[in-house]
Write a protein that holds these residues in place. Structure first.
Motif, PDB file in Angstrom:
ATOM      1  N   LEU A  56      29.828  27.566  22.599  1.00 43.81           N
ATOM      2  CA  LEU A  56      29.843  26.991  21.258  1.00 43.81           C
ATOM      3  C   LEU A  56      28.621  27.446  20.452  1.00 43.81           C
ATOM      4  O   LEU A  56      28.722  27.709  19.248  1.00 43.81           O
ATOM      5  N   ALA A  57      27.477  27.559  21.137  1.00 42.60           N
ATOM      6  CA  ALA A  57      26.274  28.043  20.449  1.00 42.60           C
ATOM      7  C   ALA A  57      26.480  29.465  19.940  1.00 42.60           C
ATOM      8  O   ALA A  57      26.118  29.795  18.801  1.00 42.60           O
ATOM      9  N   GLY A  58      27.060  30.309  20.774  1.00 42.61           N
ATOM     10  CA  GLY A  58      27.333  31.676  20.344  1.00 42.61           C
ATOM     11  C   GLY A  58      28.300  31.715  19.175  1.00 42.61           C
ATOM     12  O   GLY A  58      28.143  32.504  18.246  1.00 42.61           O
ATOM     13  N   LEU A  59      29.293  30.833  19.211  1.00 40.71           N
ATOM     14  CA  LEU A  59      30.267  30.772  18.127  1.00 40.71           C
ATOM     15  C   LEU A  59      29.619  30.306  16.824  1.00 40.71           C
ATOM     16  O   LEU A  59      29.939  30.813  15.740  1.00 40.71           O
ATOM     17  N   GLY A 115      24.808  18.604  20.537  1.00 43.05           N
ATOM     18  CA  GLY A 115      26.121  19.151  20.849  1.00 43.05           C
ATOM     19  C   GLY A 115      26.827  19.732  19.642  1.00 43.05           C
ATOM     20  O   GLY A 115      26.230  20.397  18.789  1.00 43.05           O
ATOM     21  N   GLY A 116      28.146  19.425  19.521  1.00 45.57           N
ATOM     22  CA  GLY A 116      28.959  19.990  18.457  1.00 45.57           C
ATOM     23  C   GLY A 116      28.465  19.702  17.049  1.00 45.57           C
ATOM     24  O   GLY A 116      28.398  20.615  16.213  1.00 45.57           O
ATOM     25  N   ALA A 119      25.559  21.896  16.265  1.00 46.66           N
ATOM     26  CA  ALA A 119      26.010  23.270  16.059  1.00 46.66           C
ATOM     27  C   ALA A 119      26.597  23.443  14.662  1.00 46.66           C
ATOM     28  O   ALA A 119      26.397  24.471  14.008  1.00 46.66           O
ATOM     29  N   GLY A 120      27.324  22.420  14.174  1.00 48.97           N
ATOM     30  CA  GLY A 120      27.884  22.479  12.833  1.00 48.97           C
ATOM     31  C   GLY A 120      26.815  22.536  11.758  1.00 48.97           C
ATOM     32  O   GLY A 120      26.931  23.290  10.786  1.00 48.97           O
ATOM     33  N   TRP A 121      25.749  21.715  11.922  1.00 50.83           N
ATOM     34  CA  TRP A 121      24.636  21.740  10.964  1.00 50.83           C
ATOM     35  C   TRP A 121      24.016  23.141  10.891  1.00 50.83           C
ATOM     36  O   TRP A 121      23.788  23.681   9.811  1.00 50.83           O
TER      37      TRP A 121
END
Length: 455
Positions: A56-59, A115-116, A119-121
Motif C-alpha cells: 500500500l505504501a508503494g501504491l 495505515g490506510g 497513506a491517503g493523506w
C-alpha cells in the motif's frame, strides 16, 4: 517557423556570465529538496512510522506520479503559451514557489492517522506537490532552449545547475534524517523536518526565478515559442532522437530513485546500523560536487553521448557490488556507493544538457510542425516523475514479495530471511538491471555527433 531560432548557431551563441548562471542554478537548491527527501524517506516513513503495509505504501507513492504523466506535458503546453503571450514563463515559476507548503504538509500527517488513512493523506499531498513542482521545473528546465547558446555552453549552464542541485541533494539528504530524530525518529520529528526544509526551499526557488530573468535579459532567443498543445506533443513523441533519450532517462531515473528509496532499509537491515543512512547518502551525493567539472571536460572531449554511456556502465557495476552485501565489507560497500555517486553526477549533467540539443535540432529540421521547448520539457519531466515513482514502487514490491513486516515508530519486528534478502537484492540487482536497460536504449541515440559539429 517554430519557437526556436533557425539561424546558424555560431552567429547567435552567447557566453553566459557567472553571476546569472549562479542565480539560475540556485533554483535547483530548492528543487533538490523535493527530488531527494520524499524519495529517501517517504517509503520508510510510511512503513516504519505510520504502519502502512509495503504494497500500500508503494501504491501511495506510485499513483500520484501516474497523474504526472498527464500533468507535466500540460504544464509544458501552458509554459509555451505563456512564453508566446508574455515573452517569459515567470507566472508559472512563481506558482511553483508554493511547493514548500505541500512539502511541509507531506510529513505533517495528523496524529491519529495510521495505515490506510495515513497513506491517503500522503498521497493527496504528494499529488499537490507534484503539480506545483511541475509548475516550477518545466519552465525552469526549458530555459536553456530559450537562450542563444551552443552545444558546450548548454553543458556549462547545466553543470552550474548540477553542482547546486547536488549541494541541495547532499544537504537535504544529510539533514533530513537528522532532523527527524535519527535512530529515534518520531512523527513529530518528521513534521519538524518538513517545516525547516520548506523555508530553505522557498528562499532558493525565489532566487532561481530572479536568476532566470537575468539570463533571459542577456541571451534570450528573440523568436517566440510555439503554442504547444497536441500538435507540439505529437511532434515531440514522433522525434526519434527524443524518444530514445527519454526512454533511456526513464530507466536511469527509475534506478537512481530505487537506490534512494532503499538506502534506509539497506543501512538498517543489511548493515545493521540505521545511522549509516547518512553515511551512504553522503557517499552517493558528495562525489558529484567534485566530479561534475570532470564530466564537463570529458563531455567536451569525447561528446555527451559517449560520456553518458560510461556513467551508465559504472552505475551498473557499482550496483552489482552492493548486491553482495555485508560479506564485501563496509569500506567496499561505501566505495561502491561512491561509484554510483560519480555516475549519478554524469547522469544528471549529460541528459539534461542533451535535451536542449534535441529541441534545437527539432527546430532546425522541421518547417511546418509546432515545436515548443516547454512541451518537450513537459514530456521529459513527466518521464522523470514516472521514474521517481517506479523506483520506490519496485523496491516496495520487492519488500512485499519478501514478506517485509511494517511497523510504527519505536517497534522493531523480526524480519523473515526472505525479507532481508529482498532488502539486499532489491538495492543491488534491480538498479543494475535498470541501468543496463538504460545503456542499451541510450546507444540508439545518434544526434550527439551532429549537434556537436553544429556548434
Amino acid at each position: 517557423m517554430t519557437g526556436l531560432d533557425r539561424r546558424p548557431l555560431a552567429a547567435t551563441d552567447a557566453t553566459l556570465a557567472r553571476g546569472p548562471l549562479a542565480g539560475f542554478a540556485a533554483g535547483s537548491l530548492g528543487m533538490g529538496v523535493w527530488v531527494t527527501v520524499p524519495g529517501l524517506l517517504l517509503l520508510y516513513f510510511l512503513t516504519d512510522v505510520l504502519a502502512v503495509g509495503p504494497w500500500l505504501a508503494g501504491l501511495a507513492l506510485l499513483l500520484p506520479k501516474i497523474a504526472d504523466v498527464l500533468l507535466h506535458p500540460w504544464v509544458g503546453h501552458r509554459a509555451d503559451v505563456e512564453q508566446t503571450r508574455r515573452g517569459d514563463r515567470r507566472r508559472l515559476l512563481l506558482l511553483g514557489c508554493a511547493l514548500p507548503v505541500a512539502f511541509a504538509a507531506l510529513f505533517a500527517v495528523p496524529g491519529g492517522l495510521t495505515g490506510g488513512p495515513a497513506a491517503g493523506w500522503v498521497a493527496v499531498c504528494f499529488v499537490a506537490g507534484n503539480l506545483l513542482f511541475a509548475a516550477y521545473q518545466v519552465p525552469y528546465l526549458a530555459t536553456p532552449a530559450d537562450l542563444r547558446i551552443g552545444y558546450d555552453e548548454r553543458t556549462r549552464l547545466m553543470a552550474f545547475r548540477m553542482v547546486v542541485l547536488t549541494l541541495g541533494i547532499l544537504l537535504s539528504g544529510l539533514l533530513a534524517p537528522l532532523l527527524t530524530g535519527g535512530d529515534a525518529a518520531t512523527r513529530g520529528g518528521y513534521q519538524r523536518m518538513g517545516m525547516i526544509l520548506a523555508v530553505g526551499m522557498l528562499a532558493a526557488m525565489l532566487v532561481g526565478v530572479a536568476g532566470i530573468a537575468r539570463l533571459r535579459g542577456r541571451a534570450a532567443d528573440p523568436t517566440p515559442a510555439g503554442h504547444g498543445g497536441w500538435p507540439a506533443l505529437r511532434t515531440a513523441l514522433r522525434d526519434r532522437q527524443f524518444r530514445w533519450l527519454v526512454a533511456a532517462y526513464l530507466a536511469m531515473s527509475t534506478a537512481t530513485h530505487l537506490v534512494l528509496a532503499g538506502v534506509p532499509y539497506y543501512a538498517e537491515y543489511e548493515l545493521r546500523s540505521p545511522g549509516l543512512t547518512t553515511v551512504l547518502v553522503a557517499a552517493f551525493v558528495a562525489p558529484a560536487l567534485l566530479v561534475t567539472p570532470a564530466w564537463l571536460v570529458l563531455a567536451r572531449r569525447v561528446g555527451k553521448q559517449r560520456a553518458l554511456l560510461g556513467a551508465q556502465g559504472a552505475f551498473a557495476i557499482g550496483s552489482l557490488v552492493l548486491a553482495v552485501g555485508r560479506p564485501a565489507g563496509l569500506p567496499v560497500l561505501i566505495g561502491a556507493v561512491a561509484v554510483l555517486g560519480v555516475a549519478f553526477a554524469g547522469m544528471q549533467l549529460l541528459p539534461f544538457s542533451m535535451l536542449p540539443d534535441v529541441i534545437r535540432a527539432a527546430a532546425t529540421d522541421r518547417t511546418t510542425e509546432t515545436t515548443g521547448a516547454g512541451t518537450y520539457t513537459g514530456v521529459w519531466t513527466a518521464t522523470e516523475a514516472t521514474g521517481a515513482a517506479l523506483g520506490p514502487y519496485a523496491y516496495a514490491l520487492c519488500l512485499a514479495i519478501g514478506g517485509f513486516v511494517a511497523s510504527t515508530a519505536g517497534e522493531s519486528p523480526t524480519q523473515p530471511d526472505a525479507a532481508l534478502a529482498a532488502v539486499r537484492y532489491g538495492f543491488g540487482l534491480l538498479p543494475a538491471v535498470a541501468m543496463l536497460a538504460a545503456l542499451l536504449l541510450q546507444r540508439r541515440y545518434t544526434l550527439d555527433a551532429r549537434a556537436r559539429a553544429a556548434s
